[in-house]
Design an enzyme around this catalytic site. Sequence first.
Site, PDB file in Angstrom:
ATOM      1  CE  LYS A 263      44.081  22.087  65.133  1.00  0.00           C
ATOM      2  NZ  LYS A 263      44.803  21.033  65.872  1.00  0.00           N
ATOM      3  NE  ARG A 264      46.255  30.071  69.440  1.00  0.00           N
ATOM      4  CZ  ARG A 264      47.238  29.550  68.717  1.00  0.00           C
ATOM      5  NH1 ARG A 264      47.213  29.686  67.399  1.00  0.00           N
ATOM      6  NH2 ARG A 264      48.232  28.908  69.282  1.00  0.00           N
TER       7      ARG A 264
END
Length: 505
Positions: A263-264
Amino acid sequence: MSTPVRVRFAPSPTGPLHIGGVRTALFNYLFAKGKNGKFILRIEDTDQNRYVEGAEDYIIESLNWCGITIDEGPREGGDKGPYRQSERKEIYRKYAEMLVEKGHAYYAFDTAEELDTRRQEAESLGNTFIYNWYNRDHLNNSLGMDQETLKGKLENSDNYVIRFKAPKDETLVLKDRIRGEITIDTNILDDKVLFKSDGMPTYHLANIVDDHLMEISHVIRGEEWLPSLALHVLLYRSFGWQAPEFAHLPLILKPAGKGKLSKRDGDKLGFPVFPLEWKDPKDGTVSAGYREEGYFPEAVVNFLALLGWNPGDEREIFGMEELCDVFTLEKVNKSGARFDPDKIKWFNHHYLQQASVSELVDRFQKVLKSNRIEVSDDFAEKVIVLIRERADFVGDFLELGGFFFETPQTYDEKAARKQWKEDTNRYINEIGDLLAGLPEFSSEISESVVKQWITDNELGFGKVMPPLRLALVGEMKGPHIFDIMGVIGQEETVARLRRAVEVLG
């Protein structure tokens, strides 16, 4: 009679839905629809400490945007609900206690401090502490207690967990639709916690119970759940239930091919990893989404479908209905699939070219209005027709064709030095006079008149056409020069020629 196909996508509302989660939902949907089955959405929100406000709405909106329709779910309803685990809490205790009665689970009263001490003791001897057959008979649990002691602890509301009693000295042969047979030695398994004294189940128990009660026929999920497969199959066996078929999808890897796409990574690598834009309710940070970046949902779906699956031939363009017809689990790869940001742009370019002009006009008008530009739909359509081939996104239209909406205020210096000669002023002025005097004005008429003038004056096209483009555009870019004239019209064309003479002359 074959069992009806029922699949589920069961995300946790702990934040935005990652693009990998969208692919899992998509593969479930394609499999179900290809077999006239049902696609169920179940929200697994038992972990209230990690619950994020708005995440459930985001998940549903993301699926809807992608065209993944939900047959049964929290909002759609259905006869196997409720479809939020938080609304099913009363169900799980009965099944946890059922396993205890059958001898497949037990009460464990070990405190966190006791377990930490055990871990430290094991580590001091160079070992790893695992709560299982090796030591469970000597720990603080019901296996070594008489019934009176156990009853007293339960009546006294002592904190406990219910652990699964993993079998000893058994070889499990597990089947996966993608990976084939997997062999597991049960001696390496730990006794997982299934239920806590606060009335909340762990993922493992809730997941199995819900899948059984919702009559899920196939569990299609990410590779990260493979280590849990043995426990889940054993739980089905312990309950005496028929297990569904399992299929574990390959990881989506970073563009470099190493490591799972997280997600990062979106902020780090400069491309979205979420279907829709997400604003974190805690700190207000905004993460980009494919919808807001101008991608067509069809492009995102087409791209994701080919991340870890292929049809067995060279085809790359698939609509949703066609994907439902051709998708099979047998053609899903075992190895990880590299995420390619350039490839998804390629798909978007394709779907932009295939989109109807009316849809593009609607989208483009939103871009124009956000830039405080007001034009008619007819004008916007003429611009789109001329520049769409070079665009990947609707947002590119303004970058590629900004000169249609505003008279050039500056001119490319390098081009001006090269193209604007001593006699250029005279040529451009005469062409301006010629065009100003036309009773009718269009791309075809202006092209015919200007080219005839160049021929009559025995000039080379290279002497006239480049400065003409520079005068109208401000740079040496853009579509056919006379098409530009046709769109901006007679008055604006002549005005731009006059201005160029004044500024560049």
